[in-house]
Design an enzyme around this catalytic site. Structure first.
Site, PDB file in Angstrom:
ATOM      1  N   ARG A   1     -47.401  15.645  32.734  1.00 38.93           N
ATOM      2  CA  ARG A   1     -47.104  15.035  31.440  1.00 38.93           C
ATOM      3  C   ARG A   1     -46.209  15.957  30.648  1.00 38.93           C
ATOM      4  O   ARG A   1     -46.263  17.170  30.774  1.00 38.93           O
ATOM      5  CB  ARG A   1     -48.394  14.772  30.652  1.00 38.93           C
ATOM      6  CG  ARG A   1     -49.305  13.727  31.278  1.00 38.93           C
ATOM      7  CD  ARG A   1     -50.541  13.518  30.412  1.00 38.93           C
ATOM      8  NE  ARG A   1     -51.398  12.452  30.921  1.00 38.93           N
ATOM      9  CZ  ARG A   1     -52.321  12.616  31.853  1.00 38.93           C
ATOM     10  NH1 ARG A   1     -52.521  13.822  32.372  1.00 38.93           N
ATOM     11  NH2 ARG A   1     -53.043  11.596  32.262  1.00 38.93           N
TER      12      ARG A   1
ATOM     13  N   GLY B   1     -43.458  16.043  26.775  1.00 40.99           N
ATOM     14  CA  GLY B   1     -43.302  15.535  25.427  1.00 40.99           C
ATOM     15  C   GLY B   1     -42.721  14.135  25.362  1.00 40.99           C
ATOM     16  O   GLY B   1     -42.926  13.426  24.381  1.00 40.99           O
ATOM     17  N   MET B   2     -41.975  13.730  26.398  1.00 50.64           N
ATOM     18  CA  MET B   2     -41.313  12.427  26.349  1.00 50.64           C
ATOM     19  C   MET B   2     -41.899  11.416  27.320  1.00 50.64           C
ATOM     20  O   MET B   2     -41.397  10.297  27.415  1.00 50.64           O
ATOM     21  CB  MET B   2     -39.818  12.599  26.627  1.00 50.64           C
ATOM     22  CG  MET B   2     -39.100  13.389  25.559  1.00 50.64           C
ATOM     23  SD  MET B   2     -37.308  13.407  25.746  1.00 50.64           S
ATOM     24  CE  MET B   2     -37.113  14.292  27.290  1.00 50.64           C
TER      25      MET B   2
ATOM     26  N   LYS C   1     -40.893   8.611  36.868  1.00 44.43           N
ATOM     27  CA  LYS C   1     -40.899   9.271  35.557  1.00 44.43           C
ATOM     28  C   LYS C   1     -40.730   8.204  34.491  1.00 44.43           C
ATOM     29  O   LYS C   1     -39.788   7.404  34.539  1.00 44.43           O
ATOM     30  CB  LYS C   1     -39.770  10.295  35.468  1.00 44.43           C
ATOM     31  CG  LYS C   1     -39.599  10.884  34.058  1.00 44.43           C
ATOM     32  CD  LYS C   1     -38.590  12.014  34.018  1.00 44.43           C
ATOM     33  CE  LYS C   1     -39.179  13.294  34.558  1.00 44.43           C
ATOM     34  NZ  LYS C   1     -38.306  14.470  34.319  1.00 44.43           N
TER      35      LYS C   1
ATOM     36  N   ASP D   1     -29.529  21.098  31.905  1.00 43.11           N
ATOM     37  CA  ASP D   1     -30.930  21.471  31.628  1.00 43.11           C
ATOM     38  C   ASP D   1     -31.544  22.177  32.837  1.00 43.11           C
ATOM     39  O   ASP D   1     -32.646  21.841  33.274  1.00 43.11           O
ATOM     40  CB  ASP D   1     -31.744  20.233  31.244  1.00 43.11           C
ATOM     41  CG  ASP D   1     -33.102  20.593  30.646  1.00 43.11           C
ATOM     42  OD1 ASP D   1     -33.236  21.712  30.101  1.00 43.11           O
ATOM     43  OD2 ASP D   1     -34.032  19.766  30.718  1.00 43.11           O
TER      44      ASP D   1
END
Length: 432
Positions: free
Chosen positions: A169, A171-172, A190, A285
């Site tokens: 899990r 934050g988004m 996802k 990222d």
């Protein structure tokens, strides 16, 4: 939706800065600031940073000496509303949110800003209604906060797939292990939940960019299978990589990986970057948790994941804009130019991030002194001004030539880094 910063007082009087998609805006005395104020001694070199994802605007003071003020009150961070005034020294900026595009104007003209209407939006999951400022003819996708938390705890099934278990899990959203009902293939799904109401047009653009990114076909990039939306949430289906990510592998061994394992993971990741950059894709990222590793050393395979998601997700206006939690960790891997010009980064930004990842896997820490954990102001100052800590000072077992390759990738000036992933990989292999 647009956010405009209008200068009401100060040396840039009458100047406007307009944002119609996710971006950052740096204010300070440093010449790398977007609002460059070299003569105003009130300002620190890197005074404050705004992150803008229309219609949202978030301000963070970067530990400035004299402070940042919003509507006369000193703040360390603040969500800004239309009409709010930001002040430092003699400079005053006003935030204005416009629901409609504004025509290009000269600095001598007085613009007429369109006022956004208050419209009712409905949670795509539970039907709860809320009001927000938006264009009345704009169709918005929205998930309320209660549903966001519930969907992260107990994600809904995705049509065509049998859910097996939650793998992680964030934050988004979350990642689930599932099985295709059609092929029986094990897959990873996802789900990404919008932080704010998202325009239907932005959502479609995001889905198109995901489909394009799915065209990347390389043994060191996680394969995308399909994407879609369900009850307001975006879902992405990829191959399931059995194993762990590089961050967890390092944690299991005391925070750092054995030298040969780390070098193999980085060299395979550089192969993936060379392939993607040649086709015009930048990751944006890269960090240990975005490198999945399957198999057992020395015969394991590293695969970059979330390729292309960072740019498309943030440009759709769906990312978190408080720069906290996961975002704070990500910031430590960003080069200075990625903070200054969030949307227009180059392959050399990925080179910096893979160098920071290599350093972390070998040394057990990032290459800069970031200060206390979750101190975003300290993190940003370190990125712009801090000197890297020599790798061999923390990891004496790393050969000097390897350390030089990695440290070159961390140069603050992009022109001083390796100019391609292929060049860095070749140098790393020769040095190792």
């Amino acid at each position: 939706m647009r956010v405009t910063l209008r200068v009401l007082q100060g040396p840039y009087l009458g100047r406007e800065f307009t944002f119609d998609q996710h971006d950052t805006f740096l204010i300070g005395r440093s010449d790398d600031a977007h609002l460059y104020l070299p003569e105003d001694k009130f300002f620190s070199r890197h005074h404050c940073l705004l992150e803008i994802a229309p219609p949202r605007c978030f301000l963070r003071d970067l530990g400035s000496t004299n402070g940042t003020f919003v509507n006369g009150q000193r703040v360390t961070e603040a969500f800004l509303q239309s009409g709010d005034r930001i002040q430092g020294g003699q400079t005053v900026l006003q935030v204005e949110v416009s629901a409609e595009p504004t025509a290009s104007i000269s600095s001598s003209e007085t613009p007429t800003m369109a006022k956004p209407a208050l419209v009712t939006i409905e949670c795509a999951n539970c039907g709860r209604r809320e009001q927000t400022e938006a264009s009345p003819d704009e169709k918005l996708t929205f998930i309320c906060e209660e549903c966001r938390e519930e969907l992260k705890r107990r994600p809904q099934p995705v049509p065509g797939y049998e859910m097996i278990r939650v793998l992680g899990r964030g934050g988004m959203g979350c990642v689930m292990l599932a099985r295709s009902e059609k092929s029986g293939e094990a897959v990873a799904i996802k789900t990404l939940l919008p932080e704010v109401a998202v325009a239907d047009q932005s959502l479609r653009r995001f889905m198109r960019e995901i489909d394009v990114a799915a065209a990347l076909d390389h043994p060191n990039i996680v394969r995308f299978i399909e994407s879609g939306t369900h009850n307001g949430a975006v879902y992405l289906v990829t191959e399931y990589v059995e194993g762990s990510d590089a961050a967890r592998l390092a944690d299991a061994q005391g925070g750092r990986l054995p030298y040969q394992e780390a070098i193999k993971i980085i060299s395979q990741s550089l192969d993936a970057l060379a392939y993607a950059h040649a086709r015009g894709y930048i990751h944006r990222d890269i960090k240990e948790s975005n490198i999945l590793v399957t198999g057992a050393a020395p015969d394991f395979t590293a695969k970059l994941t979330d390729f292309g998601l960072a740019k498309s997700f943030t440009q759709s206006g769906m990312s978190g804009i408080t720069m906290a939690g996961d975002m704070a960790g990500t910031f430590a891997y960003m080069p200075p130019e990625q903070i200054r010009d969030f949307r227009n980064v180059r392959p050399t930004s990925d080179i910096y991030a893979i160098g920071m990842t290599a350093y972390s896997l070998l040394a057990g820490d990032v290459a800069l002194d970031m200060g206390p954990q979750n101190d975003m102001a300290g993190t940003v100052r370190a990125i712009f001004e801090g000197q890297i800590i020599p790798l061999r000072q923390r990891a004496p077992n790393v050969p000097e030539r390897v350390a030089e390759v990695i440290e070159r990738s961390l140069a603050k000036d992009p022109t001083q880094r390796w100019q391609s992933a292929a060049a860095m990989r070749t140098a790393l292999m020769h040095a190792a």
